[in-house]
Design a protein around this motif. Sequence first.
Motif, PDB file in Angstrom:
ATOM      1  N   GLU B 134      96.944  15.295  28.597  1.00  0.00           N
ATOM      2  CA  GLU B 134      97.137  16.731  28.383  1.00  0.00           C
ATOM      3  C   GLU B 134      96.202  17.189  27.282  1.00  0.00           C
ATOM      4  N   THR B 135      95.490  18.249  27.566  1.00  0.00           N
ATOM      5  CA  THR B 135      94.500  18.748  26.612  1.00  0.00           C
ATOM      6  C   THR B 135      94.714  20.239  26.421  1.00  0.00           C
ATOM      7  N   GLU B 147      95.508  22.104  29.887  1.00  0.00           N
ATOM      8  CA  GLU B 147      95.101  21.251  31.012  1.00  0.00           C
ATOM      9  C   GLU B 147      96.046  20.069  31.126  1.00  0.00           C
ATOM     10  N   ASP B 148      96.664  19.940  32.277  1.00  0.00           N
ATOM     11  CA  ASP B 148      97.601  18.836  32.528  1.00  0.00           C
ATOM     12  C   ASP B 148      96.993  17.979  33.640  1.00  0.00           C
ATOM     13  N   ARG B 149      96.521  16.794  33.249  1.00  0.00           N
ATOM     14  CA  ARG B 149      95.714  16.019  34.180  1.00  0.00           C
ATOM     15  C   ARG B 149      96.282  14.631  34.437  1.00  0.00           C
ATOM     16  N   TRP B 150      96.213  14.211  35.689  1.00  0.00           N
ATOM     17  CA  TRP B 150      96.561  12.845  36.057  1.00  0.00           C
ATOM     18  C   TRP B 150      95.316  12.182  36.658  1.00  0.00           C
ATOM     19  N   LYS B 193     108.566  27.168  29.388  1.00  0.00           N
ATOM     20  CA  LYS B 193     108.731  27.159  27.938  1.00  0.00           C
ATOM     21  C   LYS B 193     107.582  26.376  27.285  1.00  0.00           C
ATOM     22  N   LYS B 194     107.246  25.247  27.901  1.00  0.00           N
ATOM     23  CA  LYS B 194     106.165  24.414  27.355  1.00  0.00           C
ATOM     24  C   LYS B 194     104.807  25.131  27.425  1.00  0.00           C
ATOM     25  N   ASP B 195     104.508  25.704  28.606  1.00  0.00           N
ATOM     26  CA  ASP B 195     103.279  26.484  28.746  1.00  0.00           C
ATOM     27  C   ASP B 195     103.186  27.514  27.619  1.00  0.00           C
ATOM     28  N   ALA B 196     104.285  28.230  27.444  1.00  0.00           N
ATOM     29  CA  ALA B 196     104.294  29.341  26.496  1.00  0.00           C
ATOM     30  C   ALA B 196     104.042  28.846  25.079  1.00  0.00           C
ATOM     31  N   GLU B 197     104.717  27.763  24.705  1.00  0.00           N
ATOM     32  CA  GLU B 197     104.537  27.246  23.344  1.00  0.00           C
ATOM     33  C   GLU B 197     103.097  26.813  23.117  1.00  0.00           C
ATOM     34  N   LEU B 198     102.553  26.102  24.081  1.00  0.00           N
ATOM     35  CA  LEU B 198     101.192  25.594  23.900  1.00  0.00           C
ATOM     36  C   LEU B 198     100.164  26.710  23.876  1.00  0.00           C
ATOM     37  N   LEU B 199     100.366  27.715  24.705  1.00  0.00           N
ATOM     38  CA  LEU B 199      99.360  28.778  24.810  1.00  0.00           C
ATOM     39  C   LEU B 199      99.638  29.925  23.840  1.00  0.00           C
ATOM     40  N   GLY B 200     100.693  29.798  23.067  1.00  0.00           N
ATOM     41  CA  GLY B 200     100.985  30.833  22.083  1.00  0.00           C
ATOM     42  C   GLY B 200     101.375  32.146  22.707  1.00  0.00           C
ATOM     43  N   THR B 201     102.135  32.065  23.781  1.00  0.00           N
ATOM     44  CA  THR B 201     102.590  33.301  24.415  1.00  0.00           C
ATOM     45  C   THR B 201     104.091  33.162  24.630  1.00  0.00           C
ATOM     46  N   SER B 202     104.661  34.082  25.385  1.00  0.00           N
ATOM     47  CA  SER B 202     106.108  34.005  25.549  1.00  0.00           C
ATOM     48  C   SER B 202     106.466  33.478  26.929  1.00  0.00           C
ATOM     49  N   GLU B 203     107.614  32.861  26.984  1.00  0.00           N
ATOM     50  CA  GLU B 203     108.078  32.286  28.234  1.00  0.00           C
ATOM     51  C   GLU B 203     108.125  33.376  29.300  1.00  0.00           C
ATOM     52  N   GLY B 204     107.653  33.059  30.476  1.00  0.00           N
ATOM     53  CA  GLY B 204     107.703  34.035  31.558  1.00  0.00           C
ATOM     54  C   GLY B 204     106.424  34.834  31.728  1.00  0.00           C
ATOM     55  N   SER B 205     105.518  34.780  30.742  1.00  0.00           N
ATOM     56  CA  SER B 205     104.234  35.477  30.899  1.00  0.00           C
ATOM     57  C   SER B 205     103.558  35.032  32.189  1.00  0.00           C
ATOM     58  N   ALA B 206     102.861  35.950  32.809  1.00  0.00           N
ATOM     59  CA  ALA B 206     102.131  35.596  34.027  1.00  0.00           C
ATOM     60  C   ALA B 206     100.878  34.820  33.653  1.00  0.00           C
ATOM     61  N   LEU B 207     100.754  33.609  34.175  1.00  0.00           N
ATOM     62  CA  LEU B 207      99.580  32.781  33.884  1.00  0.00           C
ATOM     63  C   LEU B 207      98.750  32.597  35.140  1.00  0.00           C
ATOM     64  N   PHE B 208      97.456  32.588  34.955  1.00  0.00           N
ATOM     65  CA  PHE B 208      96.547  32.287  36.055  1.00  0.00           C
ATOM     66  C   PHE B 208      96.423  30.768  36.126  1.00  0.00           C
TER      67      PHE B 208
END
Lengths: 238, 238
Positions: B134-135, B147-150, B193-208
Amino acid sequence: MNLINTPTPEIQSWQDVHDEFLRRIRERIWPPGEQIPNEADLAIELGCARTTINRALRTLADAGLVERRRKAGTRVSLHPVRKAIFDIPIVRQEIEQRGDRYSCSLILRKKSKPPRRIASQLKLDAGDLAAHLETLHFANDKPYLYEDRWVNLQTVPGIWEADLDSINANEWLIQNMPLSTGSINFSAENASKKDAELLGTSEGSALFIVERITWLSEQSITAVRLAYAPGYHLHTTI
Amino acid sequence: MNLINTPTPEIQSWQDVHDEFLRRIRERIWPPGEQIPNEADLAIELGCARTTINRALRTLADAGLVERRRKAGTRVSLHPVRKAIFDIPIVRQEIEQRGDRYSCSLILRKKSKPPRRIASQLKLDAGDLAAHLETLHFANDKPYLYEDRWVNLQTVPGIWEADLDSINANEWLIQNMPLSTGSINFSAENASKKDAELLGTSEGSALFIVERITWLSEQSITAVRLAYAPGYHLHTTI
DNA sequence: TAGTGGTCTAGACCACCCT
DNA sequence: GGGTGGTCTAGACCACTAC
């Protein structure tokens, strides 16, 4: 017979040449950044005309795998720019190709003064009116796409009289306007209250948004925002 | 001198021929669905070699504006399929090209058993381990992309020893793996929740969201999910 | 089976641009 | 200046497929 080093397959067409060069790049026989032989030499090596080599290398260059410059020759790209090609589908076809039933409903049709952002996209003067058309598209009667469109009435006066109940605005434009150029933009947005109501989802849902502006030489034709119901995704291979 | 019907501009190259044909299509001199003259006749009409006509028409066909079939001839497309071509950028370049400062941070690096969906994408057997990386990528120290990579360790064992602090996983793969094919998918998701914390936004924000799977012939290499911070958009002209 | 596009060839000239 | 790719030409053969 040597079964490990397979013999070079018969090279006959530009595609064979293309595939052979692709193999050399993939297997790093021609490593990234390296200059490859010139067309004339390759033609001799592979026993074909220079034109054929040229076609193969041109195709590789179009794909971003090699970079070519006169006099400087051809190099394998250090950072090949991968390109993704998406077909921009016509909504009806997109739905019908999945075997679903298409329908649509014109929910707004009004001449009005567009918001500032749309006006500048359509290059309208302050106070100019434009046609505002809102359409809801359905797949099997389920909301699929909410289309919010503004049309430049100076460029496309005919749309106001068009029978948009029997044909949707997009298809009318395709049939009645000469081919145009345009820009396209993909993003994600949280559904507004209106988006949510129309698409049958809840406020705040992440929606896939496509914005398009099309114009004909210097004249703007239409600006449209497409909001897809949740679950939509664009897919392609590269 | 007739200033209304401008004289045919001098036609010399395949691009001139292409532009002339494009003009005829745009102005509906050749209407949608209509069959156009064959190459030999066009070559005579325009006074150039058939090869030149062929190149021009082939380019138009690539762009989806005409459809060509042996014996049946060439027709103007009824529903030209518009294609959007996006360059798939390398994150670092994307950020630096805007004049921002790029940095990244490896926040997870673990061998583990991937979730079912990833395992099937990577064609792993049940129980196989894969590298989970994860980067977080930053533009001017602001979170830009999560980035979540396997990575398939059977195909790419080297990544486990790689110094991923000095080079990010994507760039390591580009430098160390032969060119690969893949699929790509664009969608919109509400931030977890994790996306939001990492990206510094709020849970539920629309992400591309961009999901990519790459493979080399039959072997899978990597599956990655890219979640862009709000505000991201992909843009191109068509 | 015949008409059409797809391609190959050999040769030529030219535009570009690195050295 | 000279090497390289970009393109044009005329002719040829072939592959596909509508008729």
